[in-house]
Design a protein around this motif. Structure first.
Motif, mmCIF file in Angstrom:
data_model
loop_
_atom_site.group_PDB
_atom_site.id
_atom_site.type_symbol
_atom_site.label_atom_id
_atom_site.label_comp_id
_atom_site.label_asym_id
_atom_site.label_seq_id
_atom_site.Cartn_x
_atom_site.Cartn_y
_atom_site.Cartn_z
ATOM 1 N N UNK A 1 -7.696 14.028 -4.858
ATOM 2 C CA UNK A 1 -8.431 13.031 -4.102
ATOM 3 C C UNK A 1 -8.063 13.124 -2.617
ATOM 4 N N UNK A 2 -9.087 13.124 -1.766
ATOM 5 C CA UNK A 2 -8.832 13.076 -0.331
ATOM 6 C C UNK A 2 -8.336 11.674 0.015
ATOM 7 N N UNK A 3 -7.751 11.538 1.195
ATOM 8 C CA UNK A 3 -7.258 10.224 1.610
ATOM 9 C C UNK A 3 -8.419 9.241 1.655
ATOM 10 N N UNK A 4 -8.441 8.233 0.792
ATOM 11 C CA UNK A 4 -9.613 7.364 0.676
ATOM 12 C C UNK A 4 -9.676 6.318 1.788
ATOM 13 N N UNK A 5 -10.848 5.708 1.908
ATOM 14 C CA UNK A 5 -11.057 4.602 2.829
ATOM 15 C C UNK A 5 -11.047 3.311 2.018
ATOM 16 N N UNK A 6 -10.126 2.420 2.327
ATOM 17 C CA UNK A 6 -10.011 1.150 1.619
ATOM 18 C C UNK A 6 -10.403 0.000 2.540
ATOM 19 N N UNK B 1 -0.214 6.988 5.286
ATOM 20 C CA UNK B 1 -0.258 8.338 4.729
ATOM 21 C C UNK B 1 -1.064 8.399 3.440
ATOM 22 N N UNK B 2 -1.351 7.235 2.852
ATOM 23 C CA UNK B 2 -2.059 7.200 1.579
ATOM 24 C C UNK B 2 -3.544 6.932 1.728
ATOM 25 N N UNK B 3 -3.933 6.223 2.773
ATOM 26 C CA UNK B 3 -5.339 5.821 2.890
ATOM 27 C C UNK B 3 -5.669 5.477 4.330
ATOM 28 N N UNK B 4 -6.973 5.398 4.587
ATOM 29 C CA UNK B 4 -7.489 4.801 5.816
ATOM 30 C C UNK B 4 -7.954 3.393 5.466
ATOM 31 N N UNK C 1 -10.191 -3.201 -12.830
ATOM 32 C CA UNK C 1 -10.227 -1.761 -13.107
ATOM 33 C C UNK C 1 -9.314 -0.964 -12.186
ATOM 34 N N UNK C 2 -8.787 -1.621 -11.152
ATOM 35 C CA UNK C 2 -7.875 -0.932 -10.220
ATOM 36 C C UNK C 2 -6.406 -1.114 -10.573
ATOM 37 N N UNK C 3 -6.124 -1.829 -11.651
ATOM 38 C CA UNK C 3 -4.734 -2.204 -11.916
ATOM 39 C C UNK C 3 -3.846 -1.021 -12.266
ATOM 40 N N UNK C 4 -4.430 0.125 -12.684
ATOM 41 C CA UNK C 4 -3.633 1.311 -12.988
ATOM 42 C C UNK C 4 -3.764 2.391 -11.911
ATOM 43 N N UNK C 5 -4.510 2.103 -10.861
ATOM 44 C CA UNK C 5 -4.720 3.076 -9.795
ATOM 45 C C UNK C 5 -3.407 3.267 -9.031
ATOM 46 N N UNK C 6 -2.834 4.469 -9.033
ATOM 47 C CA UNK C 6 -1.551 4.683 -8.333
ATOM 48 C C UNK C 6 -1.597 4.298 -6.861
ATOM 49 N N UNK C 7 -2.744 4.517 -6.214
ATOM 50 C CA UNK C 7 -2.870 4.158 -4.805
ATOM 51 C C UNK C 7 -2.728 2.656 -4.625
ATOM 52 N N UNK C 8 -3.427 1.883 -5.450
ATOM 53 C CA UNK C 8 -3.347 0.436 -5.344
ATOM 54 C C UNK C 8 -1.935 -0.055 -5.663
ATOM 55 N N UNK C 9 -1.286 0.580 -6.617
ATOM 56 C CA UNK C 9 0.082 0.196 -6.971
ATOM 57 C C UNK C 9 1.054 0.513 -5.839
ATOM 58 N N UNK C 10 0.827 1.615 -5.116
ATOM 59 C CA UNK C 10 1.683 1.943 -3.974
ATOM 60 C C UNK C 10 1.523 0.922 -2.853
ATOM 61 N N UNK C 11 0.284 0.501 -2.613
ATOM 62 C CA UNK C 11 0.042 -0.520 -1.581
ATOM 63 C C UNK C 11 0.680 -1.838 -1.996
ATOM 64 N N UNK C 12 0.540 -2.191 -3.262
ATOM 65 C CA UNK C 12 1.160 -3.406 -3.775
ATOM 66 C C UNK C 12 2.678 -3.362 -3.588
ATOM 67 N N UNK C 13 3.277 -2.228 -3.904
ATOM 68 C CA UNK C 13 4.731 -2.087 -3.756
ATOM 69 C C UNK C 13 5.147 -2.239 -2.293
ATOM 70 N N UNK C 14 4.352 -1.686 -1.377
ATOM 71 C CA UNK C 14 4.667 -1.795 0.054
ATOM 72 C C UNK C 14 4.625 -3.251 0.506
ATOM 73 N N UNK C 15 3.667 -4.005 0.003
ATOM 74 C CA UNK C 15 3.538 -5.403 0.396
ATOM 75 C C UNK C 15 4.628 -6.273 -0.236
ATOM 76 N N UNK C 16 5.016 -5.946 -1.452
ATOM 77 C CA UNK C 16 6.048 -6.728 -2.132
ATOM 78 C C UNK C 16 7.431 -6.494 -1.555
ATOM 79 N N UNK C 17 7.653 -5.307 -0.971
ATOM 80 C CA UNK C 17 8.978 -4.980 -0.477
ATOM 81 C C UNK C 17 9.034 -4.903 1.043
ATOM 82 N N UNK C 18 8.097 -5.561 1.704
ATOM 83 C CA UNK C 18 8.109 -5.552 3.168
ATOM 84 C C UNK C 18 9.366 -6.235 3.674
ATOM 85 N N UNK C 19 9.809 -5.758 4.829
ATOM 86 C CA UNK C 19 11.013 -6.333 5.425
ATOM 87 C C UNK C 19 10.674 -7.612 6.173
#
Length: 287
Positions: free
Chosen positions: A90-95, A115-118, A269-287
């Motif tokens: 997958x190319x870097x997607x636009x979210x 690095x994961x998306x636009x 339907x996005x709950x298993x999408x690795x991209x969405x999970x990476x964004x979720x992880x970034x938001x949950x662990x923000x400093x």
């Protein structure tokens, strides 16, 4: 022979309670999804849904089937997404995403993994943004509340704490905090006192009987007004950190505060999408 796609359509109709919503998610026509459900019912010789005027209501047989197959279908789709993600197909997607202006500005933008998306961001009221999410106009929403919406999943990412703030040079109240608050000039987000009302109800169990001296539809502007000695207000912790360091404002009764949960909302339907999970992880662990 049962077609795997029949099960996929069944799962989405069950989750969305709607053939049209399931068809939109699956990029199929409504007749195609209806045919999948009808074919599956014929093969199983059992009715899976009751066709109500505004929704598809699962029968007991439909509920039982969903329980048996949802985990298997989810795992297959999860594996497929993981393989594509790891292989770099997958190319870097636009979210597209939305949320409240201030929280997005101060807490979301700094941690979004570029690095994961636009990204294309939008601001607005939670209810309106969730409607756009449901119909596919947005990929995720930063939501200030959790609602029962078929096909939408809410995951907590943060807790907001709201504090009573005043200009730095103003005198602190004595023992009667509520009496002091009632006498102050107030700066509010709206005439209905949305954040101030919650603070009063949390701390005193009653609604405020005040009229704001100034109404500003942006909490950054409210912060500036407080620092300029125009009055007091109730503001979120993430917004006031720098102003406290700069000694332009002060927190009154810091042991008292109101809280609110913040969620990341996305379609089921996005709950298993690795991209969405990476964004979720970034938001949950923000400093």
């Amino acid at each position: 022979m049962i077609d795997f796609e029949w099960y996929r359509s069944f799962i989405h109709v069950y989750q969305q309670r709607s053939v049209s919503a399931a068809a939109r998610i699956r990029f199929l026509t409504q007749p195609a999804v209806s045919q999948h459900i009808a074919a599956l019912e014929a093969e199983l010789q059992s009715s899976l849904f009751i066709r109500a005027p505004r929704q598809m209501v699962p029968t007991d047989a439909g509920k039982e089937l969903y329980t048996q197959v949802v985990g298997l279908i989810d795992r297959l789709e999860e594996l497929s997404l993981e393989m594509k993600y790891v292989a770099g197909e997958q190319v870097r997607p636009l979210l597209k995403f939305g949320g409240p202006t201030e929280f997005i500005t101060h807490e979301v933008i700094p941690v979004l993994p570029l690095d994961l998306a636009q990204y294309i961001g939008d601001f607005g009221l939670t209810d309106q943004l969730l409607k756009r999410l449901a119909i596919g106009e947005l990929d995720f929403v930063i939501s200030t509340k959790r609602v029962e919406e078929p096909g939408i999943q809410f995951v907590p990412i943060a807790d907001e704490a709201f504090f009573l703030v005043a200009p730095y040079a103003w005198e602190q109240p004595d023992d009667d905090l509520k009496g002091w608050m009632d006498r102050q000039p107030w700066i509010s987000y709206g005439l209905e006192l949305p954040i101030i009302r919650r603070y009063y109800q949390t701390q005193f169990g009653e609604r405020p009987d005040i009229r704001p001296e100034m109404v500003l539809p942006n909490v950054d502007a409210i912060l500036k007004a407080v620092a300029s000695s125009h009055g007091v207000s109730v503001l979120p912790d993430y917004l006031i950190r720098q102003a406290l360091k700069d000694e332009t404002i002060q927190v009154i009764a810091p042991e008292r505060f109101a809280t609110n949960h913040i969620y990341m909302a996305y379609r089921t339907e996005s709950r298993h999408d690795p991209l969405m999970l990476d964004i979720l992880a970034a938001l949950q662990h923000k400093k």
